[in-house]
Design a protein around this motif. Structure first.
Motif, short mmCIF file in Angstrom:
data_model
loop_
_atom_site.label_atom_id
_atom_site.label_comp_id
_atom_site.label_asym_id
_atom_site.label_seq_id
_atom_site.Cartn_x
_atom_site.Cartn_y
_atom_site.Cartn_z
N ASP A 78 9.51 2.80 -12.81
CA ASP A 78 10.45 3.89 -13.07
C ASP A 78 9.74 5.13 -13.62
OD1 ASP A 78 9.96 2.48 -15.46
OD2 ASP A 78 11.93 2.97 -16.29
N LYS A 79 8.69 4.93 -14.44
CA LYS A 79 7.94 6.07 -14.98
C LYS A 79 7.15 6.76 -13.86
CE LYS A 79 4.62 7.44 -18.50
NZ LYS A 79 3.81 7.02 -19.64
N LEU A 80 6.56 5.98 -12.95
CA LEU A 80 5.81 6.56 -11.84
C LEU A 80 6.74 7.36 -10.93
CD1 LEU A 80 3.24 6.94 -10.21
CD2 LEU A 80 3.71 4.75 -9.10
N GLU A 81 7.89 6.77 -10.60
CA GLU A 81 8.84 7.47 -9.74
C GLU A 81 9.33 8.76 -10.39
OE1 GLU A 81 11.77 4.50 -8.76
OE2 GLU A 81 10.50 3.64 -7.21
N ALA A 82 9.57 8.72 -11.69
CA ALA A 82 9.99 9.93 -12.41
C ALA A 82 8.89 10.99 -12.39
CB ALA A 82 10.37 9.58 -13.86
N ALA A 83 7.63 10.57 -12.56
CA ALA A 83 6.51 11.51 -12.53
C ALA A 83 6.39 12.15 -11.15
CB ALA A 83 5.21 10.80 -12.90
N LEU A 84 6.49 11.34 -10.11
CA LEU A 84 6.40 11.88 -8.75
C LEU A 84 7.54 12.85 -8.47
CD1 LEU A 84 5.38 8.61 -6.89
CD2 LEU A 84 3.93 10.60 -7.34
N ASN A 85 8.72 12.54 -8.97
CA ASN A 85 9.86 13.43 -8.78
C ASN A 85 9.66 14.74 -9.56
OD1 ASN A 85 12.50 14.03 -7.74
ND2 ASN A 85 13.27 13.70 -9.81
N THR A 86 9.20 14.63 -10.79
CA THR A 86 8.96 15.82 -11.61
C THR A 86 7.92 16.74 -10.98
OG1 THR A 86 9.54 14.65 -13.65
CG2 THR A 86 8.15 16.61 -13.88
N CYS A 87 6.91 16.16 -10.35
CA CYS A 87 5.79 16.93 -9.81
C CYS A 87 5.91 17.24 -8.33
CB CYS A 87 4.49 16.17 -10.07
SG CYS A 87 4.17 15.88 -11.83
N LYS A 88 7.03 16.93 -7.72
CA LYS A 88 7.14 17.05 -6.27
C LYS A 88 6.94 18.47 -5.74
CE LYS A 88 12.17 17.21 -6.20
NZ LYS A 88 13.36 16.45 -5.90
N GLU A 89 7.19 19.49 -6.56
CA GLU A 89 6.99 20.86 -6.10
C GLU A 89 5.51 21.14 -5.79
OE1 GLU A 89 7.02 24.14 -9.24
OE2 GLU A 89 7.91 22.46 -10.35
N TYR A 90 4.60 20.36 -6.37
CA TYR A 90 3.17 20.53 -6.14
C TYR A 90 2.62 19.54 -5.12
CZ TYR A 90 3.72 22.97 -10.57
OH TYR A 90 4.15 23.81 -11.57
N ALA A 91 3.43 18.58 -4.70
CA ALA A 91 2.97 17.53 -3.80
C ALA A 91 2.51 18.11 -2.47
CB ALA A 91 4.08 16.51 -3.57
N PRO A 92 1.41 17.57 -1.94
CA PRO A 92 0.93 18.06 -0.65
C PRO A 92 1.90 17.73 0.47
CG PRO A 92 -0.36 16.17 -1.37
CD PRO A 92 0.57 16.51 -2.48
N LYS A 93 2.02 18.66 1.40
CA LYS A 93 2.84 18.43 2.59
C LYS A 93 1.94 17.76 3.62
CE LYS A 93 6.09 20.84 0.64
NZ LYS A 93 6.03 20.44 -0.73
N GLN A 94 2.45 16.74 4.26
CA GLN A 94 1.64 16.00 5.22
C GLN A 94 2.26 16.03 6.60
OE1 GLN A 94 0.62 12.03 4.12
NE2 GLN A 94 0.53 12.53 1.95
N GLU A 95 1.38 16.04 7.59
CA GLU A 95 1.82 15.88 8.96
C GLU A 95 2.08 14.39 9.18
OE1 GLU A 95 -1.16 17.44 11.56
OE2 GLU A 95 -1.33 19.28 10.40
N PRO A 96 2.94 14.05 10.14
CA PRO A 96 3.13 12.63 10.43
C PRO A 96 1.80 12.00 10.87
CG PRO A 96 4.77 13.97 11.57
CD PRO A 96 3.77 14.91 10.97
N PRO A 97 1.60 10.73 10.56
CA PRO A 97 0.34 10.09 10.95
C PRO A 97 0.26 9.94 12.46
CG PRO A 97 1.87 8.47 10.08
CD PRO A 97 2.50 9.81 9.87
N SER A 98 -0.95 9.98 12.98
CA SER A 98 -1.16 9.71 14.40
C SER A 98 -0.93 8.22 14.64
CB SER A 98 -2.59 10.09 14.81
OG SER A 98 -3.52 9.20 14.20
N ALA A 99 -0.77 7.84 15.87
CA ALA A 99 -0.59 6.42 16.21
C ALA A 99 -1.80 5.62 15.76
CB ALA A 99 -0.36 6.26 17.71
N GLU A 100 -2.99 6.21 15.91
CA GLU A 100 -4.23 5.54 15.49
C GLU A 100 -4.26 5.33 13.97
OE1 GLU A 100 -8.60 7.20 15.09
OE2 GLU A 100 -8.12 6.80 17.20
N ASP A 101 -3.90 6.37 13.22
CA ASP A 101 -3.88 6.25 11.76
C ASP A 101 -2.85 5.23 11.30
OD1 ASP A 101 -5.92 8.08 11.29
OD2 ASP A 101 -4.55 9.77 11.09
N LEU A 102 -1.67 5.25 11.92
CA LEU A 102 -0.61 4.31 11.55
C LEU A 102 -1.05 2.87 11.83
CD1 LEU A 102 2.20 4.26 10.32
CD2 LEU A 102 3.13 4.45 12.63
N ASP A 103 -1.70 2.66 12.96
CA ASP A 103 -2.21 1.32 13.30
C ASP A 103 -3.23 0.87 12.27
OD1 ASP A 103 -2.51 -0.98 15.14
OD2 ASP A 103 -4.53 -0.16 15.40
#
Length: 140
Positions: free
Chosen positions: A65-90
């Motif tokens: 719960d503390k980790l989830e709260a921290a991630l939520n609090t800091c989400k404005e700074y979170a990196p934006k990611q592209e969807p993974p490629s099929a190779e990366d997902l595999d």
């Protein structure tokens, strides 16, 4: 952008690299702010090196719960990611399977949720060593 094996969260315990946005000025500064924000919330996150687009997050011992709260609090700074490629997902799915074979609870990543959520390793097992072996096994 190459998605790293461990994207963003270890819910119960773990550590890993947080993929970033690139090591160029403004984007790098955003990752630094994200790591700083997470540390202010009690999560161990290192500043990204100047030449890397990632930083390390160690959530061992941090209650879910503390980790989830921290991630939520800091989400404005979170990196934006592209969807993974099929190779990366595999590769991430193979890594999750390797972790499970070694006794570590690990979720299968999807396109919508490309992270591997990792549980506490069995007593006497080192999740860092297991992760290193699994990355080597899948060619990471």
């Amino acid at each position: 952008m190459r998605i790293l094996v461990i994207a963003l969260v270890f819910l119960v315990a773990g550590c890993g690299a947080i993929p970033g946005l690139g090591a160029d000025g403004k984007k790098h500064d955003q990752l630094v702010k994200y790591a700083q924000c997470l540390r202010q919330q009690g999560v161990n996150a290192s500043d990204p090196p100047a030449d890397k687009d990632e930083f390390n997050l160690d959530a061992r011992g941090v209650p879910k719960d503390k980790l989830e709260a921290a991630l939520n609090t800091c989400k404005e700074y979170a990196p934006k990611q592209e969807p993974p490629s099929a190779e990366d997902l595999d590769r991430m799915r193979k890594t999750a399977a390797c972790l499970r074979r070694n006794g570590v609870e690990a979720s299968d990543p999807t396109v919508a949720d490309p992270g591997i959520r990792v549980g506490t390793p069995p007593p006497g097992k080192d999740v860092d060593a297991i992760m290193t072996a699994c990355r080597k096994e899948v060619g990471e």
